[in-house]
Enzyme design. Structure first.
Site, PDB file in Angstrom:
ATOM      1  N   GLU A   1      47.221  41.656  40.252  1.00  0.00           N
ATOM      2  CA  GLU A   1      47.403  42.844  39.414  1.00  0.00           C
ATOM      3  C   GLU A   1      47.384  44.130  40.239  1.00  0.00           C
ATOM      4  O   GLU A   1      46.706  45.101  39.902  1.00  0.00           O
ATOM      5  CB  GLU A   1      46.337  42.882  38.303  1.00  0.00           C
ATOM      6  CG  GLU A   1      46.406  41.662  37.407  1.00  0.00           C
ATOM      7  CD  GLU A   1      45.473  41.694  36.212  1.00  0.00           C
ATOM      8  OE1 GLU A   1      44.432  42.360  36.282  1.00  0.00           O
ATOM      9  OE2 GLU A   1      45.798  41.047  35.205  1.00  0.00           O
TER      10      GLU A   1
ATOM     11  N   ASP B   1      43.612  33.471  31.142  1.00  0.00           N
ATOM     12  CA  ASP B   1      42.848  34.716  31.193  1.00  0.00           C
ATOM     13  C   ASP B   1      41.931  34.897  29.985  1.00  0.00           C
ATOM     14  O   ASP B   1      42.239  35.710  29.111  1.00  0.00           O
ATOM     15  CB  ASP B   1      43.831  35.896  31.288  1.00  0.00           C
ATOM     16  CG  ASP B   1      43.122  37.210  31.522  1.00  0.00           C
ATOM     17  OD1 ASP B   1      41.906  37.189  31.758  1.00  0.00           O
ATOM     18  OD2 ASP B   1      43.795  38.256  31.473  1.00  0.00           O
TER      19      ASP B   1
ATOM     20  N   GLU C   1      36.835  40.975  25.404  1.00  0.00           N
ATOM     21  CA  GLU C   1      38.158  41.587  25.526  1.00  0.00           C
ATOM     22  C   GLU C   1      39.152  40.980  24.535  1.00  0.00           C
ATOM     23  O   GLU C   1      39.899  41.688  23.879  1.00  0.00           O
ATOM     24  CB  GLU C   1      38.678  41.401  26.963  1.00  0.00           C
ATOM     25  CG  GLU C   1      40.123  41.843  27.134  1.00  0.00           C
ATOM     26  CD  GLU C   1      40.657  41.659  28.553  1.00  0.00           C
ATOM     27  OE1 GLU C   1      39.915  41.170  29.419  1.00  0.00           O
ATOM     28  OE2 GLU C   1      41.834  42.003  28.775  1.00  0.00           O
TER      29      GLU C   1
END
Ligand code: GCW
Length: 685
Positions: free
Chosen positions: A269, A342, A370
């Protein structure tokens, strides 16, 4: 009769002291007179032992005195025993002062949950993982990546001069559940984290954490020698680069003699890494490991990486890291997220667990929610973590827990990490119920064999009420909450159909336009078309199922044998495919989303019955959340079913309730995440 009930309830409510949640599960009443605590002669009074003594003096309510003794023949490492003698003394024994502190918290926990020890009885306990670490994704500017409980607790601006009392409260809470390490900063690390100024601030925090047995670690930016040191390169094989790290690490250990080591997110990322210089992850990790080794520091090197050439995001960590198995130094631990993609609501375990035979591997869980309703939804993650840790890898018959507890060499240590859900909000985690995940993470690292029900009971009794009228129903809510969330968000192995960027709420249609990586789009993962739904990871597809050890590879790779909870993870399944209960995929999808909605509504109703057991502040705060969770479940159901219906072209089964929302309204809706707080929840669909 009704009046009596009302009066009784009113009494209950008024008797409950107002609480703000800041005491977490440590809500013991302080003794008016200190309990009698004796440290046996020969046992060194370290700062850690002093804390144990203080905690017991303040909060132990038993009749007899408590004796603390460090004995060389006592339980090793951080382990301890607690014995009750004929003389009604409680004797806490360990080989270390740290073990005594854990024993003190163990004894107080027993007291709070109502566990008793008979005369002459002894209980022993010892942690499973050596390193039990929280990863803070906190930035130097006080923001927290994927944090939903306010700003960072680390007040960098005022450190090192001013040391917030919160640091000690944090250390105490962690020690009470067995956590013994903290990575203070985000894995997307700023080079600044290693500046001399920041290191002095870090040392001030480390000084507070130390007596509680918590080691300090830092995330490092791999390009620091360039960005901070002014070198022309950060190539791990460059002599000057290595020398820069030697100097930096020496500086750190001068300030923090027991510094734990580095956590590194490299070539992922946009973060820099050894591949920028044509080197491997092992080259990068080993260079840092060699620099840290003389100080006994470790490197936790994350396997959360991308490989542009690979067609399947879920395969990339395995493809990158398996060829490097055995090439890492003994003080490197490869940190692997629980699933291959993820932190999705439900993923099969990462195939790297068990597969890397010659490399120490540690699981990384996400405590912060998240992808699971952030600090609004109640989702008790112990159930998920247990599912992962107890999964059979079929490598030498090891479960994920066994594979990560096994030491690959005499010098290796076992470790486990969780991304913290802590911020500066008064109750630490935003949601009072989310404290359960911090609690359960620590306790599970200590003992992965504890059941989710045990963890729920311990948490509920200490944090809210030990009354069975409360614990019974709320235990059920916690235990069912993960399955419920998976049902209303992403059942049958669906994944990553979240709203872009902030990941709160559904957007299976998300596409911001422009040039975006395909694997950042939901359509990459759900692959909905007129034929069916799901990602084909069979041999005909990406081949992802083959990364698992037999018999899993065959089991997952065959539509008929694939566990239905992972069906759409491994297969592109026709809408009309008949599942084990005799219903089609489409009908099952409709029913399971509705099941999730029913569950969420049920949780809200159960909570309403808990009013007599919970103080008004926490009751109301949690009520708003349960109500919102139930509405969000409807939002998820309508968004996903109406969106997928465009592809299936099939009607909802007659006994499914009609949608509340219109797809076009939901597709127009954009959540203003920056201004989204629990108070603003009514602005959501
Ligand atoms: O889940 C993703 C998050 C990123 C995070 C990344 C990672 C810290 O959306 O915010 O970055 O994972 O784990 O590195």
């Amino acid at each position: 009769m009704r009046l009596v009930v009302l009066l009784v309830c009113a009494c209950f409510v008024s008797l409950l002291r107002a609480e703000d949640g800041s005491r977490l599960w440590l809500r013991m009443e302080r003794n008016a007179d200190a309990a009698e605590v004796r440290v046996e002669r020969g046992t060194k009074r370290t700062a850690t032992v002093d804390i144990a003594v203080r905690e017991l003096e303040d909060y132990w309510k038993g009749d007899g005195k408590v004796v603390l003794r460090v004995a060389e023949d006592g339980p090793a490492r951080d382990g301890f025993s607690i014995g009750r003698t004929e003389k009604e003394e409680m004797v806490l024994t360990s080989a270390s002062g740290q073990g005594l502190l854990y024993a003190a918290y163990g004894l107080l926990r027993m007291q709070q949950v109502g566990d008793t020890l008979g005369v002459g009885q002894t209980v022993s306990d010892a942690p499973a993982y050596d390193l039990r670490i929280l990863n803070h994704w906190d930035n130097p500017d006080g923001t927290i990546e994927r944090g939903y409980a306010g700003r960072s607790i680390w007040q960098w601006d005022e450190l090192p001069g001013t040391v917030s009392p919160r640091y000690e409260a944090y250390a105490r809470a962690n020690a009470s559940v067995g956590i013994n390490g903290a990575v203070l900063n985000n894995v997307n690390a700023k080079p600044l984290a290693l500046s001399s100024d920041m290191l002095r601030k870090t040392a001030a925090i480390a000084d507070v954490l130390r007596p509680y047995g918590i080691r300090t670690y830092l995330s490092v930016n791999f390009a620091s020698p360039k960005a901070l040191g002014g070198l022309p390169t950060a190539d791990p094989l460059d002599a000057d680069v290595r020398q820069w790290w030697v100097g930096k690490v020496d500086e750190i250990y001068r300030l923090i003699p027991d510094f734990g080591g580095f956590l590194v997110k490299a070539n992922s990322e946009g973060e820099p890494g050894p591949q920028d210089y044509g080197r491997t992850h092992a080259d990068g990790a080993n260079m840092l490991a060699d620099v840290l080794a003389p100080h006994k520091g470790i490197v936790m090197w994350r396997a959360f990486v991308y490989k542009p050439s690979s067609p399947d995001r879920a395969c990339q960590a395995y493809e990158e890291f398996m060829p490097l198995d055995g090439k890492f130094r003994d003080n490197v631990i490869v940190q692997v997220k629980n699933g291959p993609v993820d932190f999705q609501p439900r993923e099969p375990f990462s195939p790297l667990f068990g597969a890397m035979r010659h490399t120490q591997v540690m699981p990384e869980f996400q405590v912060t929610q998240e992808y699971l309703g952030q600090s609004i939804h109640t989702v008790f993650l112990a159930t998920m973590w247990k599912d992962v840790l107890s999964a059979q890898t079929y490598h030498d018959g090891e479960t994920v827990a066994a594979a990560t507890l096994r030491k690959v060499s005499a010098q290796s240590v076992s470790a486990i990490a969780g991304v913290a859900n802590i911020g500066d909000s008064e109750n630490w985690t935003g949601s009072d119920m989310a404290q359960a995940n911090w609690y359960a993470f620590g306790r599970l690292c200590w003992n992965p064999d504890m059941s989710a029900a045990q963890l729920a009971d311990e948490f509920l009794k200490q944090t809210f009420s030990a009354d069975e009228g409360f614990v019974g129903p709320m235990r059920q809510v916690l235990l069912r909450s993960w399955d419920a969330a998976v049902s209303y968000m992403m059942p049958y192995g669906l994944h990553h159909i979240f709203a872009g960027e902030h990941h709160y709420g559904p957007e299976p249609w998300y596409h911001p336009g422009g040039d975006i990586r395909l694997d950042w789009l939901p359509s990459y993962y759900h692959r909905a078309d007129s034929v069916g739904l799901g990602f084909d990871r069979t041999r005909e597809g990406s081949g992802g199922a083959a990364q698992y050890h037999e018999p899993l590879s065959t089991l997952y790779g065959d539509l008929r044998t694939c566990p239905e909870e992972y069906l759409l993870w491994f297969h592109h399944v026709p809408w009309s495919y008949v599942m084990r209960n005799g219903l089609t995929l489409w009908d099952n999808l409709c029913y399971i989303y509705n099941h999730g909605v029913d569950e969420a509504r049920h949780f809200a109703t159960v909570w309403e019955g808990m009013r007599p057991y919970v103080d008004a502040t926490r009751y109301e705060r949690q009520k708003a959340r349960f109500d919102r969770q139930a509405k969000d479940a409807v939002w998820w159901r309508d968004a996903c079913l109406l969106y997928f219906q465009q592809f299936s072209g099939l009607p909802l089964p007659a006994d499914c309730p009609p949608p509340v929302h219109k797809l076009k309204d939901l597709m127009k809706y954009h959540l203003d995440i920056d201004n989204y707080t629990a108070a603003g929840m009514d602005k959501l669909p």
